[in-house]
Design an enzyme around this catalytic site. Structure first.
Site, PDB file in Angstrom:
ATOM      1  N   LYS A  50      41.622  47.644  45.511  1.00 38.91           N
ATOM      2  CA  LYS A  50      42.554  47.438  44.497  1.00 38.91           C
ATOM      3  C   LYS A  50      42.603  48.399  43.464  1.00 38.91           C
ATOM      4  O   LYS A  50      43.910  48.397  42.637  1.00 38.91           O
ATOM      5  CB  LYS A  50      41.935  46.179  43.800  1.00 38.91           C
ATOM      6  CG  LYS A  50      40.614  46.148  43.111  1.00 38.91           C
ATOM      7  CD  LYS A  50      40.236  44.956  42.777  1.00 38.91           C
ATOM      8  CE  LYS A  50      38.471  45.015  42.002  1.00 38.91           C
ATOM      9  NZ  LYS A  50      38.181  43.444  41.447  1.00 38.91           N
TER      10      LYS A  50
ATOM     11  N   ARG B 245      31.668  33.685  36.727  1.00 42.94           N
ATOM     12  CA  ARG B 245      33.230  34.254  36.935  1.00 42.94           C
ATOM     13  C   ARG B 245      33.524  32.918  37.880  1.00 42.94           C
ATOM     14  O   ARG B 245      33.270  31.861  37.744  1.00 42.94           O
ATOM     15  CB  ARG B 245      33.284  35.566  37.360  1.00 42.94           C
ATOM     16  CG  ARG B 245      34.759  36.020  37.127  1.00 42.94           C
ATOM     17  CD  ARG B 245      34.812  37.488  37.600  1.00 42.94           C
ATOM     18  NE  ARG B 245      34.989  37.610  39.184  1.00 42.94           N
ATOM     19  CZ  ARG B 245      35.437  38.788  39.756  1.00 42.94           C
ATOM     20  NH1 ARG B 245      35.520  39.876  39.170  1.00 42.94           N
ATOM     21  NH2 ARG B 245      35.446  38.874  41.260  1.00 42.94           N
TER      22      ARG B 245
END
Length: 370
Positions: free
Chosen positions: A34, A129
């Protein structure tokens, strides 16, 4: 124009270092790409080096990877948005999931596309998360098994990224037990526990990674050679795969302390200065790079005698009073960069992207999917 350079040869050496490490411990792994923000030039460089799956959290990046290398297995590493289900199934061979309703939609899309879509069930392990609560795993898994064209290839977790929670043997052992208990209940094999990342790498040599943890997702350590757990570098790896370069567009001796009433600058700060420097001067260089392109605190000059003083939107100011290279206008200055600095630069259309020491594209071998 400023530019960022990727050194393919150093990237390849870092990749081989990690590949040998994981092979020795019978761990499979995937590259988290990414950071490259779908840049075609850099993705081609990466694909010439690696022989693993590629992970990304942006669908457009996975689409680009499939266009460049259809045989490369792709992994979408955040819970998918339901509205993207059709594209997720099309461009991601695997996705990380924590919502039953989303998996239901993925199942419907996989059926339409005549595909088996593989998922990793994410489990909350203290980082807060993504991930289901561990005690709900049996019920969650039972629901998933009802969906056609969906295959559970693993369970996983995320640590360090949000609240800085570090992995340890106790957390990893719990994951191994979650898989073991789920397999026992449902009499069905769950091939992978994807619980390793760059931060977990230092635990391998210390024997703190249980045998059941058999899949890692690695980005930062590959590209920067970082020991994320100890906030240092891994011996034998390159930390300079990336280099940022900017051109000197002004060089003038100026006072060290500004004059006039001080307000707030572009970043909302009111800089303070030592009055003892009021009568001193310094040689200042301006380069064609600013906060629109990078975080000034995340770059550092590679030459001695150069100090970063600050930046505005598209100019960075340097103190080069002690420069030993006798820089002049038009010369280039190289900077080392952190993960966040590269991420910002990759997102800037005003920073060119270049590759050095290119390699021929590797032919993918047949490997098991996550």
């Amino acid at each position: 124009m400023s530019y960022i350079t990727l050194n393919t040869e150093k990237l390849a050496q870092n990749y081989d270092f990690l590949n040998h490490l994981f092979d020795r411990h019978e761990i499979e792994w995937a590259v988290v790409a990414k950071l490259l923000c779908g840049n075609e030039i850099f993705l081609k460089s990466l694909l010439s080096v690696i022989d693993t799956d590629i992970c990304d959290s942006r669908l457009s990046n996975l689409k680009k990877i499939k266009e460049l290398s259809p045989e490369t297995k792709t992994v979408y590493i955040k819970p998918p948005a339901k509205r993207l289900a059709a594209s997720i199934v099309k461009y991601a061979d695997v996705s990380f999931n924590s919502e039953i309703e989303t998996i239901k939609v993925l199942s419907e899309e996989a059926f339409k596309q005549d595909k088996i879509h593989r998922i990793v069930i994410m489990i909350e392990m203290g980082e807060l998360r993504e991930g289901i609560m561990a005690d709900s795993l049996p019920d969650f898994y039972a629901e998933v098994l009802k969906f056609p064209n969906i295959e559970v290839s693993g369970i996983g977790t995320n640590l360090k990224c949000l609240n800085g929670i570090l992995p340890d043997r106790e957390k990893l052992n719990r994951l191994v037990n979650y898989r073991r208990n789920t397999e026992k209940i449902f009499k069905k094999k769950i091939p992978y526990i994807s619980a390793g990342s760059s931060v977990t790498i230092p635990l391998i040599s210390k024997g703190k990674v249980p045998d059941g943890i058999n899949h890692f997702r690695v980005g930062e350590s590959l590209f920067f050679g970082t020991d994320v757990f100890n906030d240092t570098y891994i011996k034998g790896m390159h930390k300079d795969v990336f280099t940022l370069t900017a051109e000197v567009i002004e060089m003038i001796e100026k006072p060290m302390v500004p004059t006039g009433r001080v307000g707030k600058n572009l970043t909302g700060e009111s800089p303070e200065y030592d009055e003892k420097d009021r009568d001193k001067t310094s040689v200042r260089a301006i380069v064609d790079l600013g906060v629109l392109d990078i975080d000034v605190k995340q770059v550092y000059p590679l030459s001695e005698g150069i100090e970063v003083l600050g930046a505005s939107s598209d100019m960075m100011i340097l103190n080069i009073t002690d420069d030993k290279k006798h820089l002049k206008v038009g010369d280039e200055i190289n900077f080392g960069v952190s993960y966040l600095a590269v991420l910002r630069a990759m997102n800037s259309d005003y920073v060119d992207k270049k590759v050095v020491n290119s390699l021929k594209m590797k032919k993918k071998s047949e490997k098991a999917e996550v």
